[in-house]
Design an enzyme around this catalytic site. Sequence first.
Site, short mmCIF file in Angstrom:
data_model
loop_
_atom_site.label_atom_id
_atom_site.label_comp_id
_atom_site.label_asym_id
_atom_site.label_seq_id
_atom_site.Cartn_x
_atom_site.Cartn_y
_atom_site.Cartn_z
N THR A 1 0.66 4.75 4.92
CA THR A 1 0.09 3.66 5.74
C THR A 1 1.21 2.72 6.20
O THR A 1 1.15 2.20 7.32
CB THR A 1 -0.97 2.88 4.93
OG1 THR A 1 -1.92 3.81 4.41
CG2 THR A 1 -1.69 1.87 5.80
N GLY A 2 2.22 2.55 5.38
CA GLY A 2 3.36 1.71 5.77
C GLY A 2 4.02 2.21 7.05
O GLY A 2 4.38 1.44 7.94
N CYS B 1 2.19 0.33 -9.03
CA CYS B 1 3.18 0.89 -8.11
C CYS B 1 4.43 1.35 -8.85
O CYS B 1 4.93 2.44 -8.63
CB CYS B 1 3.52 -0.13 -7.03
SG CYS B 1 4.05 -1.73 -7.68
N GLY C 1 0.84 -1.20 0.00
CA GLY C 1 0.00 0.00 0.00
C GLY C 1 0.87 1.23 0.00
O GLY C 1 2.03 1.18 -0.42
N SER C 2 0.32 2.32 0.49
CA SER C 2 1.04 3.59 0.41
C SER C 2 2.14 3.70 1.46
O SER C 2 2.09 3.02 2.50
CB SER C 2 0.05 4.74 0.58
OG SER C 2 -0.50 4.68 1.88
N THR C 3 3.08 4.58 1.21
CA THR C 3 4.15 4.81 2.17
C THR C 3 3.58 5.36 3.48
O THR C 3 4.03 4.97 4.57
CB THR C 3 5.20 5.77 1.57
OG1 THR C 3 5.77 5.11 0.43
CG2 THR C 3 6.30 6.11 2.54
N GLU D 1 5.65 -3.18 1.09
CA GLU D 1 5.80 -2.85 -0.33
C GLU D 1 5.00 -1.58 -0.56
O GLU D 1 3.77 -1.63 -0.59
CB GLU D 1 5.29 -4.00 -1.19
CG GLU D 1 5.95 -5.30 -0.76
CD GLU D 1 5.55 -6.49 -1.60
OE1 GLU D 1 6.10 -7.56 -1.35
OE2 GLU D 1 4.70 -6.34 -2.51
P1 NAD Z 1 -3.37 2.50 1.30
O1 NAD Z 1 -2.09 2.61 2.04
O2 NAD Z 1 -4.34 3.61 1.42
O3 NAD Z 1 -4.16 1.19 1.77
C1 NAD Z 1 -3.59 -0.09 1.66
C2 NAD Z 1 -4.33 -1.05 2.59
O4 NAD Z 1 -4.05 -0.70 3.95
C3 NAD Z 1 -5.83 -1.00 2.44
O5 NAD Z 1 -6.32 -2.31 2.52
C4 NAD Z 1 -6.27 -0.17 3.64
O6 NAD Z 1 -7.60 -0.43 4.04
C5 NAD Z 1 -5.28 -0.64 4.68
N1 NAD Z 1 -5.07 0.28 5.81
C6 NAD Z 1 -5.27 1.61 5.85
N2 NAD Z 1 -4.90 2.11 7.06
C7 NAD Z 1 -4.44 1.06 7.78
C8 NAD Z 1 -3.88 0.92 9.09
N3 NAD Z 1 -3.74 1.98 9.90
N4 NAD Z 1 -3.49 -0.30 9.49
C9 NAD Z 1 -3.60 -1.37 8.68
N5 NAD Z 1 -4.13 -1.31 7.44
C10 NAD Z 1 -4.53 -0.10 6.99
O7 NAD Z 1 -2.98 2.21 -0.21
P2 NAD Z 1 -3.96 2.08 -1.46
O8 NAD Z 1 -4.46 3.44 -1.81
O9 NAD Z 1 -4.93 0.97 -1.21
O10 NAD Z 1 -2.95 1.54 -2.60
C11 NAD Z 1 -2.19 2.39 -3.39
C12 NAD Z 1 -0.76 2.48 -2.88
O11 NAD Z 1 -0.18 1.18 -2.85
C13 NAD Z 1 0.14 3.31 -3.78
O12 NAD Z 1 0.97 4.12 -2.98
C14 NAD Z 1 0.98 2.26 -4.52
O13 NAD Z 1 2.24 2.73 -4.98
C15 NAD Z 1 1.12 1.22 -3.44
N6 NAD Z 1 1.48 -0.09 -4.01
C16 NAD Z 1 2.75 -0.54 -3.84
C17 NAD Z 1 3.13 -1.76 -4.41
C18 NAD Z 1 4.54 -2.29 -4.25
O14 NAD Z 1 4.77 -3.45 -4.59
N7 NAD Z 1 5.48 -1.52 -3.76
C19 NAD Z 1 2.21 -2.50 -5.15
C20 NAD Z 1 0.92 -1.99 -5.31
C21 NAD Z 1 0.56 -0.78 -4.73
#
Ligand code: NAD
Length: 487
Positions: A242-243, A294, A238-240, A260
């Site tokens: 949230t990471g 991504c 997911g996003s940096t 990731e």
């Molecule tokens: P996001 O970070 O908003 O959400 C990702 C997931 O985390 C969702 O399921 C969300 O519900 C969950 N989440 C949100 N807050 C949380 C918390 N506090 N604790 C635990 N889980 C939580 O990301 P998104 O908008 O769903 O996806 C897009 C992002 O993902 C982009 O930044 C993209 O670059 C990244 N991405 C990275 C890769 C990679 O391999 N590096 C691959 C695909 C997408």
Amino acid sequence: MQDFDDIYAHVPADIPAWIEGLSLAMTIDGADADPVALVDVIHACDEQVIAQSPDAGLHHVDQAVDAARAAFPAWAGAPWTERRNLLETFADRLWDARVTLALLIAAEAGRPLRRAMSEIFFAVDYVRTIAAQELAETRYELGPMRARLTHKPLGVVGAIAPWNGPVILAVAKIANALLAGDTQILRPSPFTPLSALYMGMIARDIFPRGVFNVITGDAQVGAAMTTHPRIAKISFTGSTATGRLIAAAAAPTLKRLTLELGGNDAAIVLPDANIDLLCDAVYRISLENAGQFCACVKRLYVHETVYDAVVKGLGERLRAARPGSCFDAATTMTPIQNRKQFERVWHLIDDAVDRGGAILCGAQRHGGAGLFVPPTLVGNVDHGVALVDEEQFGPVLPLIPFRDEEAALRDANRGEMGLGGSIWTADVEHGLRLAERMECGTAWVNQHGAFSAALPMPFAKQSGIGTDYAQFGVAEHSRMMLVNARL
Ligand code: NAD
């Protein structure tokens, strides 16, 4: 990419009724789990409700952990080949279910069916490739000591996925964890839960009860997984932003993490680059899919001698893009998956224009239904403008001309992200030397975003922690153990 045109013959007349007929449910301990509520799944091509998805409560996290924990000893103790064989069966069953899964991806992500089918194709290949991996043991002889280093499963792994690759990003997590001998709880994005629920149902009669569980729910459910004392590892995509939250939440229990995260990939186009090749690739991976990948090109640094040719070549391809229903074979353009991201992409375009950016192509708001942003090229922008400095995750690309290759490389390496990057040149040796100096996990020459499950996917800077794919993703789902005997 394969041609999957025959998929269009399988589109049901009433898609919401067809989805309802699948009776999608969460999977805990190999059976349906009753939801606390039903939540709407919105279809991005028209913003209508296309399905209702079960919603988990926090008690479902505990139930899933109990089931996964109970299943762990037998699964961890099963021979590697047994887990491999079951993963291969899982791959076969995903392929058998490809039409259903592709229709579900199209419904929940708004992705044209042809692209949804290619996601299934890659996902099945991914599971098969990972199933073939081994984790080698190492032996040491040191004086009287005879030591052996092996890999052991970790326990229960929580997998949290984003919306932009509902099947491929989930199966990557499933294959790594299950081959390593871990049991798993998958929690898909609340925006795209349907295909994950269906995969959970497919898995029920393949893996022993409790080995693979799927729960849905909002960010609170994800957050509860990241603090849970009996979850050993979180595998997150997911996003940096949230990471960072997940790393902080996981700290008190010192969970293993694979993160990731986001990217802001730069591509550097040198004067001798093949412009047609570049434009085809950038259009296909960065614009047609609405930038929702991504590791696609998110900043394009173009040598001033070929700048006009790149603008022309991309513009021609952009103008041929066809937005529309993802169930219509003529549609090529993917909408933005959700309104929040749609508004963010428009904000980035408007902000760039306010700061002097020039729209080279695209950017007309279309009056019709759906979350379509026309693929857009923006010139006259540089660092200091959000569209350049931040990940846009949308079909809008800043083009930055350069004269000095070293200065372009320095600019490409600016910022906190380090997912991918690329160099475009006829001189491949020179391209390779420059690629080595890009600060990112994967640097390509004359291609971008070319992944294979057989090649590692590392991360640099704040684009992630760990290495996925090939044997590395499996190793990340295990711990090393040394047994050392004195003769
Ligand atoms: P996001 O970070 O908003 O959400 C990702 C997931 O985390 C969702 O399921 C969300 O519900 C969950 N989440 C949100 N807050 C949380 C918390 N506090 N604790 C635990 N889980 C939580 O990301 P998104 O908008 O769903 O996806 C897009 C992002 O993902 C982009 O930044 C993209 O670059 C990244 N991405 C990275 C890769 C990679 O391999 N590096 C691959 C695909 C997408």
